[in-house]
Design a protein around this motif. Structure first.
Motif, PDB file in Angstrom:
ATOM      1  N   LEU A 255      44.755  59.615  82.573  1.00  0.00           N
ATOM      2  CA  LEU A 255      43.310  59.722  82.770  1.00  0.00           C
ATOM      3  C   LEU A 255      42.739  58.428  83.344  1.00  0.00           C
ATOM      4  CD1 LEU A 255      42.204  61.593  79.511  1.00  0.00           C
ATOM      5  CD2 LEU A 255      42.487  62.541  81.812  1.00  0.00           C
ATOM      6  N   SER A 256      43.209  57.282  82.817  1.00  0.00           N
ATOM      7  CA  SER A 256      42.732  55.988  83.314  1.00  0.00           C
ATOM      8  C   SER A 256      43.124  55.795  84.787  1.00  0.00           C
ATOM      9  CB  SER A 256      43.297  54.868  82.449  1.00  0.00           C
ATOM     10  OG  SER A 256      42.946  53.615  82.973  1.00  0.00           O
ATOM     11  N   ALA A 257      44.362  56.176  85.133  1.00  0.00           N
ATOM     12  CA  ALA A 257      44.827  56.041  86.509  1.00  0.00           C
ATOM     13  C   ALA A 257      44.017  56.934  87.455  1.00  0.00           C
ATOM     14  CB  ALA A 257      46.306  56.380  86.592  1.00  0.00           C
ATOM     15  N   LYS A 258      43.643  58.123  86.982  1.00  0.00           N
ATOM     16  CA  LYS A 258      42.819  59.013  87.805  1.00  0.00           C
ATOM     17  C   LYS A 258      41.464  58.385  88.086  1.00  0.00           C
ATOM     18  CE  LYS A 258      42.656  63.414  86.995  1.00  0.00           C
ATOM     19  NZ  LYS A 258      42.533  64.711  86.304  1.00  0.00           N
ATOM     20  N   GLU A 259      40.842  57.786  87.057  1.00  0.00           N
ATOM     21  CA  GLU A 259      39.530  57.158  87.233  1.00  0.00           C
ATOM     22  C   GLU A 259      39.590  55.997  88.214  1.00  0.00           C
ATOM     23  OE1 GLU A 259      38.148  56.054  83.417  1.00  0.00           O
ATOM     24  OE2 GLU A 259      37.808  58.116  82.718  1.00  0.00           O
ATOM     25  N   GLN A 260      40.683  55.226  88.172  1.00  0.00           N
ATOM     26  CA  GLN A 260      40.794  54.026  89.006  1.00  0.00           C
ATOM     27  C   GLN A 260      41.561  54.269  90.312  1.00  0.00           C
ATOM     28  OE1 GLN A 260      42.254  50.721  86.654  1.00  0.00           O
ATOM     29  NE2 GLN A 260      41.191  51.462  84.825  1.00  0.00           N
ATOM     30  N   HIS A 261      41.944  55.555  90.556  1.00  0.00           N
ATOM     31  CA  HIS A 261      42.662  55.925  91.788  1.00  0.00           C
ATOM     32  C   HIS A 261      43.928  55.089  91.969  1.00  0.00           C
ATOM     33  CE1 HIS A 261      39.226  58.401  92.958  1.00  0.00           C
ATOM     34  NE2 HIS A 261      38.449  57.381  92.610  1.00  0.00           N
ATOM     35  N   GLN A 262      44.704  54.980  90.912  1.00  0.00           N
ATOM     36  CA  GLN A 262      45.933  54.181  90.952  1.00  0.00           C
ATOM     37  C   GLN A 262      47.154  55.102  90.954  1.00  0.00           C
ATOM     38  OE1 GLN A 262      45.693  51.665  87.521  1.00  0.00           O
ATOM     39  NE2 GLN A 262      44.521  50.068  88.579  1.00  0.00           N
ATOM     40  N   PRO A 263      48.263  54.639  91.539  1.00  0.00           N
ATOM     41  CA  PRO A 263      49.502  55.428  91.481  1.00  0.00           C
ATOM     42  C   PRO A 263      50.184  55.223  90.134  1.00  0.00           C
ATOM     43  CG  PRO A 263      49.893  53.394  92.679  1.00  0.00           C
ATOM     44  CD  PRO A 263      48.418  53.414  92.364  1.00  0.00           C
ATOM     45  N   ILE A 264      50.982  56.193  89.731  1.00  0.00           N
ATOM     46  CA  ILE A 264      51.827  56.039  88.550  1.00  0.00           C
ATOM     47  C   ILE A 264      53.199  56.612  88.873  1.00  0.00           C
ATOM     48  CG2 ILE A 264      49.992  56.036  86.829  1.00  0.00           C
ATOM     49  CD1 ILE A 264      50.539  58.951  86.318  1.00  0.00           C
ATOM     50  N   SER A 265      54.209  56.130  88.176  1.00  0.00           N
ATOM     51  CA  SER A 265      55.580  56.606  88.386  1.00  0.00           C
ATOM     52  C   SER A 265      56.222  56.908  87.044  1.00  0.00           C
ATOM     53  CB  SER A 265      56.403  55.553  89.133  1.00  0.00           C
ATOM     54  OG  SER A 265      55.871  55.327  90.419  1.00  0.00           O
ATOM     55  N   LEU A 266      57.172  57.828  87.079  1.00  0.00           N
ATOM     56  CA  LEU A 266      57.844  58.219  85.841  1.00  0.00           C
ATOM     57  C   LEU A 266      59.344  58.322  86.085  1.00  0.00           C
ATOM     58  CD1 LEU A 266      56.609  60.556  83.151  1.00  0.00           C
ATOM     59  CD2 LEU A 266      58.892  61.010  84.035  1.00  0.00           C
ATOM     60  N   LEU A 267      60.121  57.716  85.171  1.00  0.00           N
ATOM     61  CA  LEU A 267      61.580  57.737  85.259  1.00  0.00           C
ATOM     62  C   LEU A 267      62.143  58.609  84.134  1.00  0.00           C
ATOM     63  CD1 LEU A 267      60.787  55.216  86.912  1.00  0.00           C
ATOM     64  CD2 LEU A 267      62.798  54.048  85.964  1.00  0.00           C
ATOM     65  N   MET A 268      62.917  59.613  84.501  1.00  0.00           N
ATOM     66  CA  MET A 268      63.653  60.426  83.524  1.00  0.00           C
ATOM     67  C   MET A 268      65.114  59.964  83.574  1.00  0.00           C
ATOM     68  SD  MET A 268      63.613  62.895  81.260  1.00  0.00           S
ATOM     69  CE  MET A 268      62.266  64.040  81.543  1.00  0.00           C
ATOM     70  N   ILE A 269      65.624  59.484  82.441  1.00  0.00           N
ATOM     71  CA  ILE A 269      66.923  58.808  82.405  1.00  0.00           C
ATOM     72  C   ILE A 269      67.862  59.531  81.440  1.00  0.00           C
ATOM     73  CG2 ILE A 269      68.084  56.601  81.968  1.00  0.00           C
ATOM     74  CD1 ILE A 269      65.283  55.296  82.360  1.00  0.00           C
ATOM     75  N   ASP A 270      69.118  59.685  81.866  1.00  0.00           N
ATOM     76  CA  ASP A 270      70.122  60.335  81.022  1.00  0.00           C
ATOM     77  C   ASP A 270      71.404  59.489  81.038  1.00  0.00           C
ATOM     78  OD1 ASP A 270      70.878  63.076  79.637  1.00  0.00           O
ATOM     79  OD2 ASP A 270      72.580  62.491  80.888  1.00  0.00           O
ATOM     80  N   ILE A 271      71.975  59.271  79.839  1.00  0.00           N
ATOM     81  CA  ILE A 271      73.246  58.530  79.760  1.00  0.00           C
ATOM     82  C   ILE A 271      74.367  59.473  80.188  1.00  0.00           C
ATOM     83  CG2 ILE A 271      74.826  57.275  78.254  1.00  0.00           C
ATOM     84  CD1 ILE A 271      72.445  56.600  76.490  1.00  0.00           C
ATOM     85  N   ASP A 272      75.132  59.069  81.192  1.00  0.00           N
ATOM     86  CA  ASP A 272      76.185  59.918  81.747  1.00  0.00           C
ATOM     87  C   ASP A 272      77.319  60.113  80.740  1.00  0.00           C
ATOM     88  OD1 ASP A 272      74.782  60.046  84.135  1.00  0.00           O
ATOM     89  OD2 ASP A 272      75.732  58.215  84.905  1.00  0.00           O
ATOM     90  N   HIS A 273      77.776  61.345  80.648  1.00  0.00           N
ATOM     91  CA  HIS A 273      78.943  61.696  79.820  1.00  0.00           C
ATOM     92  C   HIS A 273      78.796  61.209  78.379  1.00  0.00           C
ATOM     93  CE1 HIS A 273      80.790  62.884  83.588  1.00  0.00           C
ATOM     94  NE2 HIS A 273      80.659  61.664  84.070  1.00  0.00           N
ATOM     95  N   PHE A 274      77.587  61.308  77.845  1.00  0.00           N
ATOM     96  CA  PHE A 274      77.348  60.802  76.487  1.00  0.00           C
ATOM     97  C   PHE A 274      78.118  61.615  75.448  1.00  0.00           C
ATOM     98  CE2 PHE A 274      74.797  60.477  72.559  1.00  0.00           C
ATOM     99  CZ  PHE A 274      74.836  59.103  72.394  1.00  0.00           C
ATOM    100  N   LYS A 275      78.276  62.894  75.702  1.00  0.00           N
ATOM    101  CA  LYS A 275      79.011  63.743  74.758  1.00  0.00           C
ATOM    102  C   LYS A 275      80.468  63.270  74.634  1.00  0.00           C
ATOM    103  CE  LYS A 275      80.146  68.570  73.714  1.00  0.00           C
ATOM    104  NZ  LYS A 275      81.567  68.296  73.515  1.00  0.00           N
TER     105      LYS A 275
END
Length: 541
Positions: free
Chosen positions: A395-415
């Motif tokens: 919501l804050s980023a929308k008000e200030q017209h700022q970009p945001i980024s999101l990282l989805m991370i998975d540990i390989d072969h964790f099983k």
């Protein structure tokens, strides 16, 4: 009560005592009865408050522990986690602990129901119990599915249970318990203040009836037949007055206008560790540190000049004992005019235990807040806390017209790590990865253990290029670290999906996570240990 010279009851009115006759015995009797009654009421009130507070705090603490047990059964390592692991991995090893977990849940909810004070609590506890019961009803079906090796889709469709309402009900119950306890603390504080007022009223009653006695003496001036008898009565009255003050549960100090101690009760000597000789005639700074006294002395004088009956009551300050120990105290100060002299009567109530209890409560609240918002293994935000904070950032980023980024991370072969080295080693890998994230993220970034071996990082005010650079740097750092398991060294890598854009273009945080998840899926499909970014169809064209 120790005195160095004659008090108000044996100095100025003593001349009048020599002129009265025995008819004043009735006034003395009424005064004695009122003093004893008021002090007895104050003493009984304090005892009742102590008993009531102990009971309320015990119930609150018991409920908080039981709610925490339910949270544990609904979280990692608990009943629901073991059930979902059995569904996900289709191994009978996860079924073995379900019966014990289910019994613990039933016993915990049964205890909470017995402590519930409202129908609303009973209803919410029933919601939680129903959800766990639904899971338990699926147990035979789950056992059969594992034996017959059903497909994942069929198994999920047959044993799925929606536990969102139960978790919300559990959060509501914890908030309601805290709210009730805060209300109880506030109510008890008000009652404690009233007891202090009763003690002040006791002294006021003494002064009031003393004035009545004084004017009654004046009317009977000239009658000196019973001088000796009235002298004895005056001494007895003084002793009764001092005995009554000594029966008070709080310390009482009387000073002159310059702050020199002229009188005190036995509780004052016990509480501050002085003898009567050490305290008599000393400045009040011996009990109240000089800074505290100077801050309030001007107020004493100004208020006294306005003829206030009570200068202030329940003011918190630090008192000091003979051995240098600081006592958290509440003080009520009343001015007392004796002829042309001005005296101050101070009632000092020790609140050290209350302050320690408040500190303990504050610590407990912080612990509960962490348990409610943090992942117990890594210390990162849990999913619920992440969504709450991420929504505000969006919501804050929308008000200030700022970009945001999101990282989805998975540990390989964790099983494979868990299967080869055990879950303890897998936990250390999770902790080490979380440490890397904490050391390399900014303070304003949100880091969340999203579930299992998945993590989410929300980056404020970062568009595509710096987000990709940051993701690549994290990937490289993780490649270079390892976890030791006995004589072996466990190395691992991570795959990262990146979603980025203007906050105004996003429909919700959930859709943003979905984009990053798609990019993560692509990173895994392309061989793992890599970074992929989500591109919309428009960007692709």
């Amino acid at each position: 009560m120790k005195t160095a010279k004659k008090t108000f009851f044996t100095q100025h009115p003593f001349i009048e005592l020599e002129k009265i006759i025995s008819s004043n015995n009735l006034i003395l009797f009424v005064l004695i009865v009122l003093i004893i009654a008021i002090n007895s009421a104050g003493f009984l009130s304090v005892k009742w408050l102590q008993s009531e507070w102990t009971q309320q705090y015990t119930v609150y603490q018991t409920k908080q522990k039981l709610y925490f047990d339910l949270y544990r059964e609904s979280g990692y390592g608990g009943f629901i986690h073991a059930f979902k692991n059995a569904v996900l991995r289709k191994k009978t090893i996860y079924l073995k602990s379900l019966s014990t977990h289910h019994q613990n849940v039933e016993e915990t909810i049964s205890k909470l129901k017995s402590l519930a004070s409202t129908q609303a609590e009973q209803n919410k506890l029933q919601d939680v119990q129903n959800t766990f019961h639904h899971y338990w009803q699926k147990y035979p079906l789950l056992e059969k599915a594992i034996q017959e090796n059903w497909s994942a889709e069929k198994l999920d469709n047959r044993v799925y249970v929606n536990d969102k309402a139960a978790l919300e009900a559990l959060n509501d119950l914890i908030a309601l318990n805290q709210k009730n306890f805060n209300r109880s603390v506030a109510r008890n504080n008000q009652l404690i203040q009233r007891v202090g007022v009763y003690e002040t009223i006791s002294l006021g009653v003494i002064l009031f009836f003393s004035l009545i006695l004084f004017f009654s003496m004046r009317k009977k001036a000239g009658l000196v037949n019973n001088v000796l008898k009235m002298q004895k009565e005056a001494v007895a009255y003084k002793e009764l007055y001092e005995a009554t003050l000594d029966s008070m549960v709080d310390a009482c100090i009387i000073t002159n206008e310059k702050g020199i101690i002229e009188n005190f009760n036995q509780i004052a000597l016990q509480r501050f560790g002085y003898t009567a000789e050490e305290l008599m005639g000393k400045p009040i700074e011996i009990l109240i540190p000089q800074g505290e006294h100077k801050r309030n002395h001007a107020h004493y004088m100004a208020s006294s000049s306005m003829h206030k009956k009570v200068l202030f009551k329940g003011r918190e300050l630090k008192a000091i004992t003979k051995h240098g120990e600081l006592l958290s105290s509440e003080i009520t100060v009343t001015p007392l005019k004796q002829s042309e002299d001005l005296k101050y009567v101070g009632i000092i109530h020790d609140i050290s235990d209350r302050m320690k209890l408040m500190e303990q409560l504050g610590s407990l609240l912080n612990q509960l807040r962490d348990e409610a918002t943090k992942d117990y293994l890594t210390g990162l935000l849990n999913r619920k806390a992440f969504f709450e904070q991420a929504h505000q950032i969006w919501l804050s980023a929308k008000e200030q017209h700022q970009p945001i980024s999101l990282l989805m991370i998975d540990i390989d072969h964790f099983k494979q790590i868990n299967d080869s080295f055990g879950h303890d080693a897998g936990d250390r890998v999770l902790i080490e990865v979380a440490r890397v994230f904490n050391q390399n993220c900014r303070e304003e970034d949100l880091i969340c253990r999203y579930g299992g071996e998945e993590f989410v990082i929300l980056l404020e005010n970062k568009d595509e290029e710096p987000a990709l650079e940051f993701a690549s740097r994290l990937k490289k750092i993780v490649e270079e670290i390892s976890v030791k398991e006995q004589s072996e060294e466990i190395r691992f890598s991570i795959s990262i999906g990146v979603a980025t854009g203007d906050a105004l273009e996003l429909n919700s945080i959930e859709s943003f996570i979905s984009q990053a998840d798609q990019a993560l899926y692509q990173a895994k499909a392309n061989g793992r240990n890599r970074v992929e970014i989500f591109h919309t169809e428009e960007k692709k064209r």
